[in-house]
Scaffold this motif. Structure first.
Motif, short mmCIF file in Angstrom:
data_model
loop_
_atom_site.label_atom_id
_atom_site.label_comp_id
_atom_site.label_asym_id
_atom_site.label_seq_id
_atom_site.Cartn_x
_atom_site.Cartn_y
_atom_site.Cartn_z
N ASP A 175 0.81 -1.22 0.00
CA ASP A 175 0.00 0.00 0.00
C ASP A 175 0.84 1.28 0.00
O ASP A 175 0.32 2.37 0.18
CB ASP A 175 -0.97 0.00 1.18
CG ASP A 175 -0.26 -0.04 2.52
OD1 ASP A 175 0.91 -0.44 2.55
OD2 ASP A 175 -0.89 0.33 3.53
N VAL A 176 2.14 1.14 -0.20
CA VAL A 176 3.01 2.31 -0.27
C VAL A 176 3.23 2.63 -1.75
O VAL A 176 3.77 1.83 -2.50
CB VAL A 176 4.37 2.04 0.43
CG1 VAL A 176 5.30 3.22 0.26
CG2 VAL A 176 4.16 1.71 1.89
N TYR A 177 2.79 3.80 -2.15
CA TYR A 177 2.90 4.16 -3.57
C TYR A 177 3.04 5.68 -3.69
O TYR A 177 2.90 6.42 -2.70
CB TYR A 177 1.70 3.66 -4.35
CG TYR A 177 0.37 4.05 -3.76
CD1 TYR A 177 -0.23 5.25 -4.12
CD2 TYR A 177 -0.26 3.23 -2.84
CE1 TYR A 177 -1.43 5.62 -3.56
CE2 TYR A 177 -1.47 3.60 -2.28
CZ TYR A 177 -2.05 4.80 -2.64
OH TYR A 177 -3.24 5.16 -2.08
N GLY A 178 3.29 6.11 -4.90
CA GLY A 178 3.38 7.53 -5.19
C GLY A 178 4.57 8.21 -4.54
O GLY A 178 5.69 7.69 -4.52
N GLU A 179 4.30 9.39 -3.99
CA GLU A 179 5.36 10.20 -3.39
C GLU A 179 5.98 9.51 -2.18
O GLU A 179 7.19 9.59 -1.95
CB GLU A 179 4.79 11.56 -2.99
CG GLU A 179 5.87 12.57 -2.67
CD GLU A 179 5.28 13.95 -2.42
OE1 GLU A 179 5.58 14.51 -1.35
OE2 GLU A 179 4.52 14.45 -3.28
N ASP A 192 12.14 4.93 -1.06
CA ASP A 192 13.25 4.48 -1.89
C ASP A 192 14.48 5.38 -1.72
O ASP A 192 15.62 4.89 -1.70
CB ASP A 192 12.84 4.42 -3.36
CG ASP A 192 11.88 3.27 -3.65
OD1 ASP A 192 11.81 2.33 -2.82
OD2 ASP A 192 11.20 3.32 -4.69
N LEU A 193 14.25 6.68 -1.56
CA LEU A 193 15.36 7.61 -1.34
C LEU A 193 16.06 7.31 -0.01
O LEU A 193 17.29 7.29 0.07
CB LEU A 193 14.84 9.05 -1.37
CG LEU A 193 15.88 10.14 -1.17
CD1 LEU A 193 16.89 10.13 -2.32
CD2 LEU A 193 15.20 11.50 -1.08
N VAL A 194 15.27 7.07 1.03
CA VAL A 194 15.86 6.74 2.34
C VAL A 194 16.63 5.43 2.26
O VAL A 194 17.75 5.31 2.79
CB VAL A 194 14.77 6.69 3.43
CG1 VAL A 194 15.34 6.19 4.75
CG2 VAL A 194 14.13 8.06 3.61
N ARG A 195 16.06 4.42 1.60
CA ARG A 195 16.75 3.12 1.44
C ARG A 195 18.08 3.31 0.72
O ARG A 195 19.10 2.77 1.14
CB ARG A 195 15.89 2.15 0.65
CG ARG A 195 14.70 1.61 1.40
CD ARG A 195 13.81 0.78 0.53
NE ARG A 195 14.46 -0.46 0.16
CZ ARG A 195 14.03 -1.27 -0.81
NH1 ARG A 195 12.95 -0.96 -1.49
NH2 ARG A 195 14.67 -2.37 -1.08
#
Length: 119
Positions: A51-55, A61-64
């Motif tokens: 349920d994680v999508y969009g912004e 993904d940036l944090v990962r």
């Protein structure tokens, strides 16, 4: 004689300073490693959710990506090693180092040939 002693002390001081710097970097890297792991673990769990999508997905993904980059940098710092001269005793026979007690690859440069002897 004094110049040799001064040069020796200077080399030792430079090596000691380098060791202190590496030790400091190692301590700092270890202090960074734990918070990075504590941030990365929940982010990985969030990233697995469907349920994680969009912004939000982009932010996760940036944090990962940045956590992984920090892990790589910390591991590089922790892999630093200072090459230190190792004092290895020469093997000796009857108190003297001889051609026969040295490994074959050393004999050409470590032991001068005897007068009249061929290599």
């Amino acid at each position: 004689m004094h110049r040799e002693q001064i040069a020796s002390i200077t080399r030792k001081n430079k090596l000691d300073l380098l060791e202190a710097k590496v030790s400091l970097f190692t301590e700092v890297a270890n202090e960074i490693r734990t918070p990075v792991a504590l941030i990365a673990a929940p982010v990985e769990e969030i990233a697995k959710r469907a349920d994680v999508y969009g912004e939000l997905r982009e932010d996760v993904d940036l944090v990962r990506k940045n956590c992984e980059r920090l892990r790589v940098l910390v591991n590089q710092i922790l892999s630093l090693k200072i090459p230190r001269p190792v004092k290895m005793p020469f093997p000796r026979r009857n108190g003297r180092c001889t051609r026969h007690c040295l490994p074959r690859r050393w004999t050409r440069c470590a032991v001068p040939p005897r007068a009249g002897a061929s290599r």
